[in-house]
Design an enzyme around this catalytic site. Structure first.
Site, PDB file in Angstrom:
ATOM      1  N   GLY A 172      -4.405  -4.685  -4.169  1.00  0.00           N
ATOM      2  CA  GLY A 172      -5.383  -3.690  -4.603  1.00  0.00           C
ATOM      3  C   GLY A 172      -4.633  -2.448  -5.037  1.00  0.00           C
ATOM      4  CG  HIS A 173      -2.053  -2.125  -7.936  1.00  0.00           C
ATOM      5  ND1 HIS A 173      -1.450  -2.806  -8.955  1.00  0.00           N
ATOM      6  CD2 HIS A 173      -1.351  -2.396  -6.823  1.00  0.00           C
ATOM      7  CE1 HIS A 173      -0.411  -3.465  -8.469  1.00  0.00           C
ATOM      8  NE2 HIS A 173      -0.340  -3.234  -7.183  1.00  0.00           N
ATOM      9  CE  LYS A 193       2.848  -2.621  -4.657  1.00  0.00           C
ATOM     10  NZ  LYS A 193       2.496  -2.473  -3.256  1.00  0.00           N
ATOM     11  CD  GLN A 247       0.692  -9.339  -2.979  1.00  0.00           C
ATOM     12  OE1 GLN A 247       1.443  -9.865  -3.774  1.00  0.00           O
ATOM     13  NE2 GLN A 247      -0.571  -9.136  -3.252  1.00  0.00           N
ATOM     14  CG  ASP A 283      -1.705  -1.297   1.343  1.00  0.00           C
ATOM     15  OD1 ASP A 283      -2.280  -1.737   0.338  1.00  0.00           O
ATOM     16  OD2 ASP A 283      -1.683  -1.905   2.435  1.00  0.00           O
TER      17      ASP A 283
HETATM   18  P1  IMP Z   1      -2.554 -13.053   2.207  1.00  0.00           P
HETATM   19  O1  IMP Z   1      -1.668 -12.556   1.118  1.00  0.00           O
HETATM   20  O2  IMP Z   1      -4.014 -12.845   1.954  1.00  0.00           O
HETATM   21  O3  IMP Z   1      -2.239 -14.471   2.588  1.00  0.00           O
HETATM   22  O4  IMP Z   1      -2.240 -12.179   3.521  1.00  0.00           O
HETATM   23  C1  IMP Z   1      -1.004 -12.246   4.203  1.00  0.00           C
HETATM   24  C2  IMP Z   1      -0.596 -10.870   4.709  1.00  0.00           C
HETATM   25  O5  IMP Z   1      -0.217 -10.065   3.606  1.00  0.00           O
HETATM   26  C3  IMP Z   1      -1.718 -10.115   5.438  1.00  0.00           C
HETATM   27  O6  IMP Z   1      -1.144  -9.357   6.482  1.00  0.00           O
HETATM   28  C4  IMP Z   1      -2.255  -9.189   4.368  1.00  0.00           C
HETATM   29  O7  IMP Z   1      -2.876  -8.051   4.910  1.00  0.00           O
HETATM   30  C5  IMP Z   1      -0.969  -8.857   3.632  1.00  0.00           C
HETATM   31  N1  IMP Z   1      -1.184  -8.460   2.230  1.00  0.00           N
HETATM   32  C6  IMP Z   1      -1.397  -9.263   1.173  1.00  0.00           C
HETATM   33  N2  IMP Z   1      -1.524  -8.551   0.044  1.00  0.00           N
HETATM   34  C7  IMP Z   1      -1.350  -7.272   0.376  1.00  0.00           C
HETATM   35  C8  IMP Z   1      -1.318  -6.037  -0.365  1.00  0.00           C
HETATM   36  O8  IMP Z   1      -1.464  -5.998  -1.587  1.00  0.00           O
HETATM   37  N3  IMP Z   1      -1.108  -4.903   0.378  1.00  0.00           N
HETATM   38  C9  IMP Z   1      -0.909  -4.929   1.720  1.00  0.00           C
HETATM   39  N4  IMP Z   1      -0.919  -6.044   2.441  1.00  0.00           N
HETATM   40  C10 IMP Z   1      -1.134  -7.200   1.790  1.00  0.00           C
END
Ligand code: IMP
Length: 424
Positions: A40-41, A16, A223, A13
């Site tokens: 989420g972009h 990007k 991520q 977040d």
């Molecule tokens: P998962 O990817 O759903 O398994 O979540 C694992 C961790 O990564 C959690 O803390 C999510 O909030 C975090 N996470 C996954 N994708 C994103 C992203 O695009 N932005 C911020 N945090 C993310």
């Protein structure tokens, strides 16, 4: 011609989407290499705001080739929803291609994500409940379903049934959950496969050929570094490789193709989900940053945890990604604060000062941030477009971040709009 990567350097977040969108407007090809619809972009363009989950941001430009690589995990229902929503807003999907090797998120992955999080109780990871971890588990166990399987009904029926039977046994017998109706799932997903089939193409070949033809390629990160399965704050991470190296394995291209790796950071730090966050603020400054920076999750709407800029983690990102340059976003959010703090090192419980991010949670435990203080600024900087026109305190803040992170800062974001960016 160039091939550039954009990577998140904190916990995601970082904005990007905005940097990617700026570079995507200059790219012929945009590639997503890993992760899934946990990302989420948000891209703001004029009066329109687009919230993209899996579709590469090149989709906003009608001639840009948009590729989803082998390292991605794809929820067919979600991507079809995204395609349908964006089509209604006039976007075309003629240039979308998805690698046949990409793994498919099935309903049992989503169910198991929720059930295992519940089972962990207060030791949960705080996942996005999108089935990401369970899908990557199957991929690495070599029992996953791939996009190629999804679009071939006979293969899909057989593989989905045997995978689904095992998952139903786990859901019911281990977790006491409710079994999925496999006939209904197979029917529903076969239809998704039928609708998505036209997008299938070998993304490794397409990227390689585009590069040979002298096209400009943008690999858009999802991520971020501290969420990397190996180099993040394990186990509070995602299940893939958001690092620059993940682009090569997730697309099927060699590292020598890459010209530059840009890292994106916010002028402060945020995190969603659980896990360590050394510079986290629990006071009104934290609330101020959350409210002013609209720090609520794009996907889940969860309030983000907020804190001061941590140069220890960003320097870690500079190293593990081999960053060419940094982009610092949301400097405007800090306007109005009397003092800005920056973490320059950590103090361990025994008093030792460390500058490198510890490899384990145990090593991080009890570490206190060592801060230096900078004067704040009151000015509205959202209209500034040249670095020289920023207030002196802002320029000094950025120069100091550059020194601490050991990386040049090429862009500074001063607002959500695509145009609200200072390029140096
Ligand atoms: P998962 O990817 O759903 O398994 O979540 C694992 C961790 O990564 C959690 O803390 C999510 O909030 C975090 N996470 C996954 N994708 C994103 C992203 O695009 N932005 C911020 N945090 C993310």
């Amino acid at each position: 011609m160039s091939a550039n990567i954009v990577i998140g350097t904190q916990w995601g977040d970082e904005g990007k989407g905005k940097i990617i969108d700026l570079l995507a407007s200059r790219a012929d090809v945009v590639v997503r290499a890993q992760g899934g619809n946990n990302a989420g972009h948000t891209v703001a363009s004029g009066s329109e705001t687009y919230k993209l989950h899996l579709i590469p941001s090149g989709i906003l430009y009608k001639d840009t080739l948009c590729l989803i690589g082998a390292g991605v995990v794809m929820d067919p229902k979600d991507i079809l929803g995204e395609i349908s929503e964006l089509s209604k807003r006039g976007l075309s999907f003629d240039n979308l291609k998805i690698d046949p090797r990409a793994h498919i998120i099935m309903p049992w992955h989503i169910a198991l994500d929720g059930l295992s999080e519940k089972f962990r109780g207060n030791k949960d990871i705080g996942t996005t409940h999108r089935g990401i971890g369970p899908t990557y588990m199957d991929k690495y166990e070599r029992s996953g379903l791939r996009f190629f399987d999804l679009v071939n009904p006979e293969i899909f029926r057989e593989k989905a049934r045997s995978a689904g039977e095992l998952k139903n046994a786990i859901i019911t017998k281990v977790f006491g959950g409710e079994a999925l109706d496999l006939d209904a799932v197979i029917e529903e997903y076969t239809e998704y496969g039928r609708q998505l089939k036209k997008y299938m193409a070998d993304v490794s070949v397409l990227t390689y050929e585009a590069n040979k033809a002298g096209k400009t390629i943008l690999f858009e990160g999802a991520q971020a570094t501290l969420l990397d399965i190996d180099f993040g704050t394990y186990p509070y991470v995602t299940s893939s490789h958001p690092l620059s190296a993940g682009v090569c394995t997730g697309t099927g291209v060699g590292p020598l193709m890459i010209d530059a790796v840009y890292g994106v950071a916010k002028a402060y730090t945020t995190r969603v989900g659980k896990g360590p966050f050394p510079t986290e603020l629990f006071d009104e400054t934290g609330d101020y940053i959350r409210d002013k920076g609209h720090e609520f999750g794009t996907i889940t709407g969860r309030p983000r945890r907020t804190g001061w800029f941590d140069s220890v983690i960003v320097r870690h990102a500079v190293r593990v990604n081999g960053l060419s340059a940094l982009c610092i976003n949301k400097l405007d959010t800090l306007a109005g604060l009397d003092t800005l703090k920056v973490c320059v090192a950590y103090k361990k419980p025994d008093g030792t000062i460390i500058r490198d991010f510890p490899p384990t949670l145990e090593g991080l435990e009890g570490c206190e941030p060592v801060y230096e203080e900078h004067p704040g600024f009151k000015d509205d900087i959202s209209g500034v477009r040249r670095f020289e026109d920023l207030p002196a305190v802002c320029r000094e803040y950025i120069s100091r971040l550059e020194e601490l992170c050991e990386c040049s800062i090429k862009m500074v974001g001063v607002g959500p709009e695509r145009t609200q960016i200072i390029e140096r």
